[in-house]
Design a protein around this motif. Sequence first.
Motif, PDB file in Angstrom:
ATOM      1  N   UNK A  28     -11.862  -6.298  15.977  1.00 59.26           N
ATOM      2  CA  UNK A  28     -11.448  -7.377  16.089  1.00 59.26           C
ATOM      3  C   UNK A  28     -11.359  -8.306  14.966  1.00 59.26           C
ATOM      4  N   UNK A  29     -12.012  -7.606  13.711  1.00 57.73           N
ATOM      5  CA  UNK A  29     -11.593  -8.385  12.499  1.00 57.73           C
ATOM      6  C   UNK A  29     -10.473  -7.796  11.780  1.00 57.73           C
ATOM      7  N   UNK A  30      -9.942  -6.854  12.330  1.00 64.31           N
ATOM      8  CA  UNK A  30      -8.776  -6.117  11.504  1.00 64.31           C
ATOM      9  C   UNK A  30      -7.585  -6.992  11.588  1.00 64.31           C
ATOM     10  N   UNK A  31      -7.004  -7.461  10.349  1.00 61.73           N
ATOM     11  CA  UNK A  31      -5.479  -7.894  10.364  1.00 61.73           C
ATOM     12  C   UNK A  31      -4.696  -6.833  10.175  1.00 61.73           C
ATOM     13  N   UNK A  32      -4.915  -6.017   9.439  1.00 63.89           N
ATOM     14  CA  UNK A  32      -3.840  -5.106   9.026  1.00 63.89           C
ATOM     15  C   UNK A  32      -4.535  -3.716   8.777  1.00 63.89           C
ATOM     16  N   UNK A  33      -3.669  -2.644   8.875  1.00 63.93           N
ATOM     17  CA  UNK A  33      -4.196  -1.193   8.703  1.00 63.93           C
ATOM     18  C   UNK A  33      -3.128  -0.448   7.873  1.00 63.93           C
ATOM     19  N   UNK A  34      -3.661   0.402   6.814  1.00 62.38           N
ATOM     20  CA  UNK A  34      -2.576   1.029   6.080  1.00 62.38           C
ATOM     21  C   UNK A  34      -2.863   2.416   5.710  1.00 62.38           C
ATOM     22  N   UNK A  35      -1.992   2.813   4.973  1.00 65.32           N
ATOM     23  CA  UNK A  35      -2.167   4.192   4.302  1.00 65.32           C
ATOM     24  C   UNK A  35      -1.712   4.007   2.882  1.00 65.32           C
ATOM     25  N   UNK A  36      -2.636   4.922   1.979  1.00 68.57           N
ATOM     26  CA  UNK A  36      -2.189   4.918   0.532  1.00 68.57           C
ATOM     27  C   UNK A  36      -2.351   6.259   0.296  1.00 68.57           C
ATOM     28  N   UNK A  37      -1.811   6.732  -1.022  1.00 70.21           N
ATOM     29  CA  UNK A  37      -2.047   8.281  -1.314  1.00 70.21           C
ATOM     30  C   UNK A  37      -2.350   8.170  -2.889  1.00 70.21           C
ATOM     31  N   UNK A  38      -3.135   9.106  -3.345  1.00 74.92           N
ATOM     32  CA  UNK A  38      -3.488   9.356  -4.512  1.00 74.92           C
ATOM     33  C   UNK A  38      -3.002  11.072  -4.932  1.00 74.92           C
ATOM     34  N   UNK A  39      -2.288  11.156  -5.748  1.00 72.93           N
ATOM     35  CA  UNK A  39      -1.991  12.565  -6.302  1.00 72.93           C
ATOM     36  C   UNK A  39      -2.929  12.771  -7.639  1.00 72.93           C
ATOM     37  N   UNK A  40      -3.169  13.917  -8.040  1.00 76.46           N
ATOM     38  CA  UNK A  40      -3.994  14.159  -8.984  1.00 76.46           C
ATOM     39  C   UNK A  40      -3.524  13.458 -10.412  1.00 76.46           C
ATOM     40  N   UNK A  41      -4.273  12.800 -11.281  1.00 73.97           N
ATOM     41  CA  UNK A  41      -3.960  12.314 -12.371  1.00 73.97           C
ATOM     42  C   UNK A  41      -3.122  10.804 -12.226  1.00 73.97           C
ATOM     43  N   UNK A  42      -3.031  10.443 -11.033  1.00 76.43           N
ATOM     44  CA  UNK A  42      -1.890   9.144 -10.959  1.00 76.43           C
ATOM     45  C   UNK A  42      -2.991   8.059 -10.087  1.00 76.43           C
ATOM     46  N   UNK A  43      -2.538   6.931  -9.974  1.00 76.08           N
ATOM     47  CA  UNK A  43      -3.351   5.940  -9.329  1.00 76.08           C
ATOM     48  C   UNK A  43      -2.725   5.959  -8.051  1.00 76.08           C
ATOM     49  N   UNK A  44      -3.896   5.215  -7.114  1.00 78.38           N
ATOM     50  CA  UNK A  44      -3.616   5.417  -5.649  1.00 78.38           C
ATOM     51  C   UNK A  44      -2.468   4.220  -5.616  1.00 78.38           C
ATOM     52  N   UNK A  45      -1.456   4.611  -4.679  1.00 79.70           N
ATOM     53  CA  UNK A  45      -0.349   4.140  -4.531  1.00 79.70           C
ATOM     54  C   UNK A  45      -0.161   3.926  -2.828  1.00 79.70           C
ATOM     55  N   UNK A  46       0.632   2.681  -2.688  1.00 78.48           N
ATOM     56  CA  UNK A  46       1.032   2.378  -1.442  1.00 78.48           C
ATOM     57  C   UNK A  46       1.841   3.278  -0.701  1.00 78.48           C
ATOM     58  N   UNK A  47       1.657   3.566   0.641  1.00 81.67           N
ATOM     59  CA  UNK A  47       2.212   4.492   1.554  1.00 81.67           C
ATOM     60  C   UNK A  47       3.072   3.511   2.442  1.00 81.67           C
ATOM     61  N   UNK A 111     -10.934   4.921   4.597  1.00 87.96           N
ATOM     62  CA  UNK A 111     -11.474   6.053   5.229  1.00 87.96           C
ATOM     63  C   UNK A 111     -11.591   7.297   4.312  1.00 87.96           C
ATOM     64  N   UNK A 112     -12.082   8.379   4.666  1.00 85.97           N
ATOM     65  CA  UNK A 112     -12.515   9.428   3.688  1.00 85.97           C
ATOM     66  C   UNK A 112     -11.465  10.175   2.885  1.00 85.97           C
ATOM     67  N   UNK A 113     -10.149   9.807   3.429  1.00 85.64           N
ATOM     68  CA  UNK A 113      -9.069  10.572   2.790  1.00 85.64           C
ATOM     69  C   UNK A 113      -8.828  12.009   3.561  1.00 85.64           C
ATOM     70  N   UNK A 114      -7.498  12.510   3.374  1.00 84.72           N
ATOM     71  CA  UNK A 114      -6.993  13.711   3.914  1.00 84.72           C
ATOM     72  C   UNK A 114      -6.200  14.244   2.952  1.00 84.72           C
TER      73      UNK A 114
END
Length: 120
Positions: A28-47, A111-114
């Motif tokens: 009930x505390x969640x305002x938003x959920x999202x997905x991000x991704x991180x490729x090898x050698x790159x910063x995490x970016x918004x999906x 999350x743990x990443x997939x």
Amino acid sequence: VQLQASGGGSVQAGGSLRLSCTASGNIFSIYAMGWYRQAPGKQRELVATITNAGTTNYADSLKGRFTIFRNNAKNTVYPQMNSLIPEDTAVYYCSAHNNELGLRYRFGSWGQGTQVTVSS
């Protein structure tokens, strides 16, 4: 909030995958959920992200190929990823944020990443 992600795997270019992320705990505390991704050698970016009100935000480069939607009854968020290309290969992480600032500055639960691998 705890997040359980699933749905990653290997696919050929042009294929599709649907990931899922299910939240548990203080949902009930969640305002938003999202997905991000991180490729090898790159910063995490918004999906993509989606708020409780259904407002979505996508990375410009993914608009038209990726769609995010949520099932509030199941506390689950799904990014539908179509027309995948090798550049989509990355570890995909789901997130949950308690407010707009948390969403903006990426403070919250993760999350743990997939792994998603797209072969040419």
